[in-house]
Scaffold this active site. Structure first.
Site, short mmCIF file in Angstrom:
data_model
loop_
_atom_site.label_atom_id
_atom_site.label_comp_id
_atom_site.label_asym_id
_atom_site.label_seq_id
_atom_site.Cartn_x
_atom_site.Cartn_y
_atom_site.Cartn_z
N LYS A 53 39.18 15.72 -14.76
CA LYS A 53 37.88 15.43 -15.37
C LYS A 53 38.15 14.82 -16.74
O LYS A 53 38.96 15.34 -17.49
CB LYS A 53 37.06 16.71 -15.52
CG LYS A 53 35.67 16.47 -16.04
CD LYS A 53 35.17 17.57 -16.97
CE LYS A 53 35.83 17.52 -18.32
NZ LYS A 53 35.31 18.49 -19.29
N ASN A 72 55.48 13.48 -15.68
CA ASN A 72 55.45 14.24 -14.43
C ASN A 72 54.87 15.62 -14.71
O ASN A 72 55.41 16.37 -15.52
CB ASN A 72 56.86 14.36 -13.86
CG ASN A 72 56.83 14.91 -12.43
OD1 ASN A 72 56.16 15.90 -12.15
ND2 ASN A 72 57.55 14.27 -11.54
N SER A 113 56.53 23.45 -13.60
CA SER A 113 55.48 24.03 -12.77
C SER A 113 54.86 25.26 -13.40
O SER A 113 55.50 26.00 -14.14
CB SER A 113 56.07 24.42 -11.41
OG SER A 113 56.46 23.26 -10.73
N LEU A 171 0.85 -1.19 0.00
CA LEU A 171 0.00 0.00 0.00
C LEU A 171 0.88 1.24 0.00
O LEU A 171 1.59 1.51 0.97
CB LEU A 171 -0.92 0.00 1.22
CG LEU A 171 -1.81 -1.25 1.37
CD1 LEU A 171 -2.70 -1.12 2.60
CD2 LEU A 171 -2.64 -1.48 0.12
N GLU A 230 -8.15 1.98 16.08
CA GLU A 230 -7.27 3.10 15.72
C GLU A 230 -7.20 4.10 16.87
O GLU A 230 -8.13 4.21 17.68
CB GLU A 230 -7.79 3.79 14.45
CG GLU A 230 -7.66 2.95 13.20
CD GLU A 230 -6.23 2.49 12.94
OE1 GLU A 230 -5.30 3.33 12.97
OE2 GLU A 230 -6.02 1.28 12.73
N ASP A 265 5.76 2.04 3.73
CA ASP A 265 6.64 2.85 4.58
C ASP A 265 7.25 2.06 5.73
O ASP A 265 7.69 2.65 6.71
CB ASP A 265 5.88 4.08 5.11
CG ASP A 265 4.77 3.71 6.09
OD1 ASP A 265 4.44 2.51 6.19
OD2 ASP A 265 4.24 4.63 6.74
N ARG A 279 2.74 13.75 7.73
CA ARG A 279 3.57 14.09 8.88
C ARG A 279 5.04 14.34 8.54
O ARG A 279 5.79 14.85 9.36
CB ARG A 279 3.46 12.97 9.94
CG ARG A 279 2.14 12.99 10.69
CD ARG A 279 1.86 11.69 11.39
NE ARG A 279 1.41 10.66 10.45
CZ ARG A 279 1.00 9.44 10.82
NH1 ARG A 279 1.01 9.10 12.10
NH2 ARG A 279 0.60 8.57 9.92
N ALA A 329 53.66 21.26 -10.37
CA ALA A 329 52.65 21.97 -9.59
C ALA A 329 52.08 23.13 -10.38
O ALA A 329 52.80 23.84 -11.07
CB ALA A 329 53.29 22.49 -8.30
N TYR A 377 44.89 21.47 -12.71
CA TYR A 377 43.63 21.09 -13.32
C TYR A 377 43.92 20.31 -14.59
O TYR A 377 44.60 20.83 -15.50
CB TYR A 377 42.75 22.32 -13.65
CG TYR A 377 41.54 21.89 -14.44
CD1 TYR A 377 40.57 21.09 -13.85
CD2 TYR A 377 41.39 22.24 -15.78
CE1 TYR A 377 39.48 20.64 -14.59
CE2 TYR A 377 40.30 21.79 -16.52
CZ TYR A 377 39.35 20.99 -15.91
OH TYR A 377 38.28 20.54 -16.63
C1 UD1 Z 1 -1.87 2.32 9.79
C2 UD1 Z 1 -2.89 1.43 10.47
C3 UD1 Z 1 -2.57 1.34 11.95
C4 UD1 Z 1 -1.15 0.87 12.17
C5 UD1 Z 1 -0.18 1.76 11.41
C6 UD1 Z 1 1.22 1.18 11.45
C7 UD1 Z 1 -4.98 1.73 9.21
C8 UD1 Z 1 -6.31 2.37 9.20
N1 UD1 Z 1 -4.22 1.97 10.29
O1 UD1 Z 1 -2.05 3.63 10.30
O2 UD1 Z 1 -3.46 0.43 12.59
O3 UD1 Z 1 -0.82 0.87 13.55
O4 UD1 Z 1 -0.56 1.82 10.02
O5 UD1 Z 1 2.15 2.02 10.85
O6 UD1 Z 1 -4.66 1.01 8.30
N2 UD1 Z 1 -2.45 3.98 2.06
C9 UD1 Z 1 -2.95 3.77 0.79
N3 UD1 Z 1 -4.17 4.26 0.48
C10 UD1 Z 1 -4.94 4.96 1.36
C11 UD1 Z 1 -4.41 5.17 2.67
C12 UD1 Z 1 -3.18 4.65 2.99
O7 UD1 Z 1 -2.31 3.15 -0.05
O8 UD1 Z 1 -6.04 5.36 0.99
C13 UD1 Z 1 -1.13 3.44 2.40
C14 UD1 Z 1 -0.16 4.51 2.84
O9 UD1 Z 1 0.57 4.98 1.73
C15 UD1 Z 1 0.73 3.76 3.82
C16 UD1 Z 1 -0.17 2.67 4.38
O10 UD1 Z 1 -1.28 2.58 3.50
O11 UD1 Z 1 1.83 3.17 3.18
C17 UD1 Z 1 -0.65 2.99 5.78
O12 UD1 Z 1 -1.33 4.23 5.75
P1 UD1 Z 1 -1.03 5.36 6.83
O13 UD1 Z 1 -1.84 6.55 6.50
O14 UD1 Z 1 0.40 5.52 7.02
O15 UD1 Z 1 -1.68 4.66 8.10
P2 UD1 Z 1 -1.38 4.93 9.61
O16 UD1 Z 1 -2.15 6.09 10.07
O17 UD1 Z 1 0.08 4.93 9.84
CA CA Z 2 1.98 4.77 8.62
#
Ligand code: UD1
Ligand code: CA
Length: 482
Positions: A354, A380, A408, A11, A157, A105, A18, A383, A369
């Site tokens: 280069k 040789n 040189s 995903l 959550e 991530d 953040r 300098a 250079y």
């Molecule tokens: C998510 C989990 C949380 C967990 C945490 C761990 C959910 C609702 N929550 O929260 O329980 O503890 O990860 O790090 O899943 N992404 C998509 N499409 C979307 C939304 C998100 O592809 O519509 C992807 C993001 O790019 C990311 C991953 O899903 O790689 C997680 O999404 P993120 O928004 O980071 O979730 P967290 O709030 O960290």
């Molecule tokens: Ca996350």
């Protein structure tokens, strides 16, 4: 063993608010690769039927970052949550039985952990198996709510926690195995009942558990391996871990690293036995070191190819260059793209090169250079020698033969050739070719004027003697004394 009934879904559609960045989160680097690439690499050993990445935010760049891997991408637009991301990917997953789902991530995850998770999922015959992490400070994460010792009842959550649930310190890593035949009907029942109006994948857990399905959670042996990167501080920590792994790998292969925590090594770098890396060294890109090389403190090598017994002395920069056996560079040298030092050649302090070939045993010891140039063996270069390769429009070539001696502070105005065995007198500005074994000299003739300096000193002394009394009078007048 291939897992033909398994698909992997990464995903990677989210923005990563953040991080406060204009770059999508999964494109941030850690350990010399983007986060997404690190995740893909961890997944490859699973030998799944298919690897699918859900992309959305900056989709084109994200696709590009993984185009060299066998990963299918699915576009999620808009991004309505992790559950929604799975629904968007549904068609691409086809008839696979199990999906391993990971966020883009969480780059520290390793294939071994995924293998253990999958094995637990299969053994437990469960609908979902969650990789969980126990944290001293669980704030910000979804909490695992267990309904028994072994069974999970829900993931809650952060925003929906009751006061008692706030104390739970087992969290959801967002890495799971789902049996797809059970996930789809459960996801269909999930409503966007949250502040962001998103469909949370995590809400499918409670649906499954309350329907009597088995939901398991496996605690990750090392908390770091399950953790995502949400902030710049997380990125720095993940990078530190990757760098440490890489250094450990090289040390295990026979490389000495002084003050290892100060040394930065990209993942594709290799180094032979008995190399020594001094403090503050960076080995970047696809740099390759032979055996017994020594890289001095503060030096940076990027896509450098070193033979055996090469010495790069302190604070040198080497980019896209080839350094053959026994060459010595620096201290304080800058070797730019296309430099090739042949065996035993030396390039010393405050020298910039280069697109330059320096022949076997040739020396450019200081303050020069050398650009768009070929230097013969055992030449040789004195300098302060400069190859004037650029006329403001075009670059031109300088060719220096074998055993040439350049005095040189010479300027070689390209295009120009210095024949084998020729000399160039110090301080020359060479605009014409110098034939082999000749002396090229191109400077104003010196004239010595006999006694000139002594005469000048006498004149100055006389001037001074005349000026003195006058100054004394002025001072007395100013202070009013007589
Ligand atoms: C998510 C989990 C949380 C967990 C945490 C761990 C959910 C609702 N929550 O929260 O329980 O503890 O990860 O790090 O899943 N992404 C998509 N499409 C979307 C939304 C998100 O592809 O519509 C992807 C993001 O790019 C990311 C991953 O899903 O790689 C997680 O999404 P993120 O928004 O980071 O979730 P967290 O709030 O960290
Ligand atoms: Ca996350």
């Amino acid at each position: 063993m291939p897992n033909k009934d398994v698909v992997i879904v990464i995903l990677a559609a989210g923005k990563g608010t953040r991080l406060k960045s204009s770059l999508a989160k999964v494109l941030h680097p850690a350990g010399g690769r983007t986060l997404l690439e690190q995740v893909v690499l961890a997944c490859l050993p699973m030998k799944a039927k298919k690897l699918v990445a859900v992309v959305g935010h900056q989709a084109d760049q994200v696709r590009k970052a993984i185009e060299s891997y066998d990963v299918e991408t699915v576009l999620q637009q808009p991004q309505n949550g992790t559950g929604h991301a799975m629904l968007v990917a549904k068609r691409a997953l086809g008839s696979a039985k199990i999906a391993i789902i990971l966020p883009g991530d969480a780059p520290l995850i390793r294939a071994e952990i995924l293998k253990a998770l999958l094995a637990a999922h299969r053994a437990g015959n469960s609908a979902a198996t969650i990789l969980s992490v126990v944290l001293a400070d669980p704030r910000g994460y979804g909490r695992i709510v267990r309904k028994s010792e072994t069974q999970v009842g829900a993931i809650v959550e952060e925003s929906q926690l009751s006061p008692e649930q706030r104390e739970l310190n087992e969290i959801n890593s967002s890495i799971y195995c789902f049996t797809l035949g059970k996930l789809w009907p459960a996801l269909a029942k999930v409503k966007p009942n949250n502040r962001h109006r998103e469909i949370y994948l995590t809400d499918a857990i409670a649906v499954l558990a309350s329907g009597g399905e088995t939901v398991l959670a496996q605690i990750a042996p090392d908390a770091r391996e399950g953790l995502g990167c949400n902030t710049r501080a997380d990125l720095a920590e993940v990078d530190r871990v990757f760098r440490e792994r890489k250094r450990d790998e090289l040390m295990a292969a026979g490389v000495t690293i002084q003050l290892p925590e100060t040394v930065l090594i990209d993942p594709e770098v290799t180094a032979g036995e008995d190399c020594t890396l001094e403090p503050g060294v960076a080995l970047l890109g696809k740099s390759r070191l032979g055996a017994r090389c020594r890289i001095g403190a503060g030096s940076v090598l990027h896509d450098a190819q070193l033979g055996n017994d090469v010495e790069v002395r302190v604070h040198s920069l080497v980019e896209a260059s080839r350094l053959d056996n026994g060459t010595i560079v620096g201290p304080f040298a800058r070797l730019r793209t296309g430099t090739h030092l042949k065996a035993g050649a030396r390039v010393g302090n405050f020298v910039e090169t280069k697109k330059a070939v320096v022949g076997e045993g040739a020396k450019v010891p200081h303050l020069s250079y050398v650009g768009d140039a070929k230097i013969g063996s055992k030449a040789n270069i004195g300098a302060g020698t400069i190859t004037c390769n650029y006329d403001g429009v075009n670059k031109h070539q300088t060719t220096i033969g074998d055993k040439v001696f350049i005095g040189s502070d010479s300027v070689l105005v390209a295009p120009v050739r210095i024949g084998n065995g020729a000399y160039v007198a110090a301080g020359s500005t060479i605009t014409e070719n110098v034939p082999a074994d000749a002396l090229g000299i191109a400077r104003g003739r010196q004239a010595n004027k006999k006694g000139w300096a002594a005469k000048r000193r006498r004149e100055l002394a006389a001037d001074k003697a005349q000026a003195k009394p006058a100054r004394r009078r002025v001072r007395k007048a100013k202070t009013g004394r007589r």
